[in-house]
Design a protein around this motif. Structure first.
Motif, PDB file in Angstrom:
ATOM      1  N   ASN A 175       4.608 -55.298  -5.167  1.00 55.55           N
ATOM      2  CA  ASN A 175       3.847 -54.094  -5.519  1.00 55.55           C
ATOM      3  C   ASN A 175       4.586 -52.806  -5.133  1.00 55.55           C
ATOM      4  OD1 ASN A 175       1.451 -53.088  -6.802  1.00 55.55           O
ATOM      5  ND2 ASN A 175       0.764 -52.362  -4.813  1.00 55.55           N
ATOM      6  N   LYS A 176       5.924 -52.826  -5.219  1.00 50.19           N
ATOM      7  CA  LYS A 176       6.697 -51.630  -4.889  1.00 50.19           C
ATOM      8  C   LYS A 176       6.618 -50.624  -6.032  1.00 50.19           C
ATOM      9  CE  LYS A 176      10.182 -53.516  -1.743  1.00 50.19           C
ATOM     10  NZ  LYS A 176      11.617 -53.564  -1.389  1.00 50.19           N
ATOM     11  N   SER A 177       6.460 -49.364  -5.661  1.00 53.08           N
ATOM     12  CA  SER A 177       6.499 -48.301  -6.658  1.00 53.08           C
ATOM     13  C   SER A 177       7.935 -48.138  -7.155  1.00 53.08           C
ATOM     14  CB  SER A 177       6.015 -46.986  -6.050  1.00 53.08           C
ATOM     15  OG  SER A 177       6.922 -46.547  -5.044  1.00 53.08           O
ATOM     16  N   ALA A 178       8.088 -47.480  -8.303  1.00 54.01           N
ATOM     17  CA  ALA A 178       9.424 -47.249  -8.844  1.00 54.01           C
ATOM     18  C   ALA A 178      10.257 -46.407  -7.892  1.00 54.01           C
ATOM     19  CB  ALA A 178       9.324 -46.571 -10.210  1.00 54.01           C
ATOM     20  N   PHE A 179       9.621 -45.440  -7.221  1.00 48.55           N
ATOM     21  CA  PHE A 179      10.343 -44.594  -6.276  1.00 48.55           C
ATOM     22  C   PHE A 179      10.862 -45.413  -5.102  1.00 48.55           C
ATOM     23  CE2 PHE A 179      10.835 -41.909  -2.581  1.00 48.55           C
ATOM     24  CZ  PHE A 179      11.447 -40.772  -3.073  1.00 48.55           C
ATOM     25  N   GLU A 180       9.985 -46.221  -4.502  1.00 49.97           N
ATOM     26  CA  GLU A 180      10.398 -47.039  -3.358  1.00 49.97           C
ATOM     27  C   GLU A 180      11.420 -48.085  -3.780  1.00 49.97           C
ATOM     28  OE1 GLU A 180       8.386 -49.776   0.177  1.00 49.97           O
ATOM     29  OE2 GLU A 180       7.258 -48.109  -0.687  1.00 49.97           O
ATOM     30  N   ALA A 181      11.281 -48.615  -4.989  1.00 48.04           N
ATOM     31  CA  ALA A 181      12.243 -49.600  -5.484  1.00 48.04           C
ATOM     32  C   ALA A 181      13.641 -48.987  -5.578  1.00 48.04           C
ATOM     33  CB  ALA A 181      11.809 -50.126  -6.848  1.00 48.04           C
ATOM     34  N   TYR A 182      13.716 -47.755  -6.068  1.00 45.57           N
ATOM     35  CA  TYR A 182      15.028 -47.115  -6.172  1.00 45.57           C
ATOM     36  C   TYR A 182      15.564 -46.728  -4.801  1.00 45.57           C
ATOM     37  CZ  TYR A 182      18.935 -44.424  -7.900  1.00 45.57           C
ATOM     38  OH  TYR A 182      20.215 -43.995  -8.142  1.00 45.57           O
ATOM     39  N   MET A 183      14.705 -46.145  -3.963  1.00 49.40           N
ATOM     40  CA  MET A 183      15.139 -45.675  -2.654  1.00 49.40           C
ATOM     41  C   MET A 183      15.640 -46.805  -1.766  1.00 49.40           C
ATOM     42  SD  MET A 183      12.976 -43.529   0.241  1.00 49.40           S
ATOM     43  CE  MET A 183      11.739 -44.825   0.461  1.00 49.40           C
ATOM     44  N   THR A 184      14.963 -47.945  -1.795  1.00 52.16           N
ATOM     45  CA  THR A 184      15.277 -49.012  -0.843  1.00 52.16           C
ATOM     46  C   THR A 184      16.047 -50.183  -1.438  1.00 52.16           C
ATOM     47  OG1 THR A 184      13.177 -50.177  -1.237  1.00 52.16           O
ATOM     48  CG2 THR A 184      13.187 -48.453   0.458  1.00 52.16           C
ATOM     49  N   PHE A 191      16.223 -57.784  -4.182  1.00 55.09           N
ATOM     50  CA  PHE A 191      17.339 -57.377  -5.023  1.00 55.09           C
ATOM     51  C   PHE A 191      18.497 -56.864  -4.175  1.00 55.09           C
ATOM     52  CE2 PHE A 191      19.736 -54.373  -7.638  1.00 55.09           C
ATOM     53  CZ  PHE A 191      20.091 -55.205  -8.682  1.00 55.09           C
ATOM     54  N   MET A 192      18.238 -55.892  -3.327  1.00 52.44           N
ATOM     55  CA  MET A 192      19.294 -55.265  -2.533  1.00 52.44           C
ATOM     56  C   MET A 192      19.988 -56.251  -1.600  1.00 52.44           C
ATOM     57  SD  MET A 192      19.898 -53.791   0.767  1.00 52.44           S
ATOM     58  CE  MET A 192      18.352 -53.200   1.447  1.00 52.44           C
ATOM     59  N   LEU A 193      19.226 -57.129  -0.967  1.00 51.29           N
ATOM     60  CA  LEU A 193      19.820 -58.052   0.004  1.00 51.29           C
ATOM     61  C   LEU A 193      20.499 -59.249  -0.659  1.00 51.29           C
ATOM     62  CD1 LEU A 193      17.188 -57.976   2.901  1.00 51.29           C
ATOM     63  CD2 LEU A 193      19.401 -56.799   2.742  1.00 51.29           C
ATOM     64  N   CYS A 194      20.422 -59.325  -1.972  1.00 51.89           N
ATOM     65  CA  CYS A 194      21.232 -60.288  -2.724  1.00 51.89           C
ATOM     66  C   CYS A 194      22.481 -59.608  -3.266  1.00 51.89           C
ATOM     67  CB  CYS A 194      20.411 -60.877  -3.866  1.00 51.89           C
ATOM     68  SG  CYS A 194      21.232 -62.198  -4.764  1.00 51.89           S
ATOM     69  N   MET A 195      22.324 -58.390  -3.772  1.00 56.23           N
ATOM     70  CA  MET A 195      23.427 -57.685  -4.418  1.00 56.23           C
ATOM     71  C   MET A 195      24.458 -57.141  -3.429  1.00 56.23           C
ATOM     72  SD  MET A 195      23.129 -57.884  -7.696  1.00 56.23           S
ATOM     73  CE  MET A 195      22.464 -59.540  -7.428  1.00 56.23           C
ATOM     74  N   GLU A 196      24.029 -56.599  -2.302  1.00 61.26           N
ATOM     75  CA  GLU A 196      24.999 -55.977  -1.391  1.00 61.26           C
ATOM     76  C   GLU A 196      26.001 -56.984  -0.816  1.00 61.26           C
ATOM     77  OE1 GLU A 196      23.966 -53.011   1.375  1.00 61.26           O
ATOM     78  OE2 GLU A 196      23.053 -51.713  -0.146  1.00 61.26           O
TER      79      GLU A 196
END
Length: 465
Positions: free
Chosen positions: A61-70, A126-131
């Protein structure tokens, strides 16, 4: 083992063999190939951004803003930083050569490990797979990615994006749960990068040891936030609320509990209440943009940790949406169940201390945390905390932002993990440093050759001073 499990194991074995064969072609080692891969990944992320956001909304349930920021924004920033510096990192590093080895030169060459496994968690799926993938590709490896089964929407998007972007013999995604994890850990990889909980981390390390495979473990633990009397209390409360309740507290480096000096406790908690209501409202009134707990199992676990405690702020729960309001617990005992495990949710236990040494002793008696946060205006207190306590990393007068940079590494220590990544640390993590001495032929020093004698010993002692 069922037929399905045996078939899955065979497919995984086949995938690893296919990647090893591809790695042995030497294609992945050139700067041109690595840069092309990173460029393709960047274009893919931009192309798939809408789908990534939808998946993060569905799973957490992440907002688009939080999804981009984090997640998406941080990944793109890391990717661009690595691309900018990759050529320099790949260059051989010349080092001094001892006089005894004259005439020669010495240098260190970075080479990829080979075929690596990256196992990522569900909280920043996403981030902790891609980085880690960025570091692995920059270092020249082939990669098997294993996203978490707890975030299935993001896992599906990652699989689709990677399959569209890379050949399977170079980068592939294995979906599934425990059976797939076990099958992967039976394979011989050249490096394993795992992000997750302590118990699974121990299993990963145990299985890796059977093949003598090196590992990086990004784990967690109970990260303290210490608020000392000289802190800017209103600003400290604002930054604590941001770091604690981001992603509904499901952040490995979120402040797990608050240690606040007794004489400023009441004032500080009033500021905490103020900022929670300002950012999140009262209860769960901003449900549409507030993240949910990942699944029912973790929802019930966090709910049980709250039971029996004194709720100062929050406490509202919504079982249908798996949401728990930002919650602060007052007068918590160090022996309370909520102080015995990492919370990984939007609940902040509050404990108090009389003097800073008491806070130091409290943290020191517990396993080394992944992060530590200190709010103070006293440089002596700052020095005492940073020098006397061992922890993965942290902030002074802020929370969690130390991991949002490519200029320094991020990782744990002790039970909170081993190894680090981000920026050059990612490149180094996925690279073996090969030390090489090149000896010239125009002179061959006879001192090292038998027979030995006093004159040779005298010369050798002079060389090895």
């Amino acid at each position: 083992m069922s037929i399905v499990e045996r078939v899955g194991l065979m497919d995984i074995e086949k995938t690893v063999k296919m990647q090893r064969k591809y790695y042995e072609t030497q294609k992945t080692k050139s700067w041109k190939y690595r840069m092309a891969a990173l460029n393709r990944l960047e274009r893919a992320i931009l192309k798939w951004e809408t789908e990534i956001n939808k998946a993060l909304k569905k799973d957490l349930n992440k907002s688009a803003f939080e999804a981009y920021m984090t997640e998406v924004g941080m990944t793109l920033a890391e990717l661009r930083y690595v691309k900018k510096h990759l050529r320099k990192w790949m260059m051989d590093k010349k080092v001094r050569t001892p006089l005894a080895q004259f005439p020669s030169k010495s240098y260190v060459k970075s080479e990829p490990y080979g075929v690596v496994l990256i196992m990522s968690p569900w909280n920043y799926p996403f981030m902790l797979c891609m980085e880690p993938l960025i570091g692995a590709l920059a270092a020249g490896n082939c990669c098997v990615l294993k996203p978490s089964n707890y975030s299935p929407a993001v896992s599906t998007v990652i699989k689709g994006m990677i399959e569209e972007t890379f050949p399977k013999e170079y980068v592939t995604v294995v979906e599934g749960g425990r059976a797939e994890n076990q099958s992967l850990l039976e394979q011989k990889f050249d490096y394993i990068f795992f992000t997750g909980g302590v118990q699974v981390g121990k299993l990963v390390m145990k299985k890796a040891a059977e093949h003598l495979t090196p590992v990086t473990l990004e784990l967690g633990g109970k990260s303290p936030c210490i608020v000392e009397k000289t802190a800017d209390l209103k600003l400290a409360a604002k930054r604590l609320v941001f770091g604690k309740f981001l992603n509904a507290g499901q952040t490995c480096v979120a402040p797990d509990y608050l240690l606040v000096q007794k004489e400023v406790k009441e004032e500080f908690l009033q500021y905490v209440l103020f900022w929670i209501e300002k950012m999140y409202g009262k209860g769960l009134e901003n449900r549409e943009s507030y993240p949910k707990i990942i699944n029912e199992k973790h929802f019930k676990r966090i709910k049980q940790l709250i039971e029996g405690e004194e709720i100062l702020i929050g406490g509202a729960v919504e079982e249908d949406s798996l949401q728990i309001a930002p919650t602060v617990l007052n007068h918590v005992s160090s022996k309370s169940p909520i102080m015995q495990e990492e919370i990984f949710g939007p609940v902040l236990p509050v404990l108090e201390f009389e003097n800073i040494q008491e806070a130091v002793q409290f943290v020191r008696k517990r396993p080394k945390p992944l992060a530590l946060y200190l709010f103070t205006g006293d440089k002596m207190v700052e020095r005492r905390i940073t020098e006397q306590l061992s922890y993965g990393g942290g902030c002074i007068n802020d929370t969690i932002i130390h991991l949002a940079t490519s200029h320094m590494g991020f990782g744990g220590v002790g039970e909170s993990g081993m190894g680090s990544y981000h920026g050059k640390e990612s490149f180094d993590t996925f690279s073996h440093k090969k030390s090489i001495v090149k000896k010239y032929n125009w002179l061959d020093n006879p001192v090292r050759y038998v027979p030995y004698g006093k004159q040779k010993e005298k010369i050798m002692r002079m060389f090895l001073k």
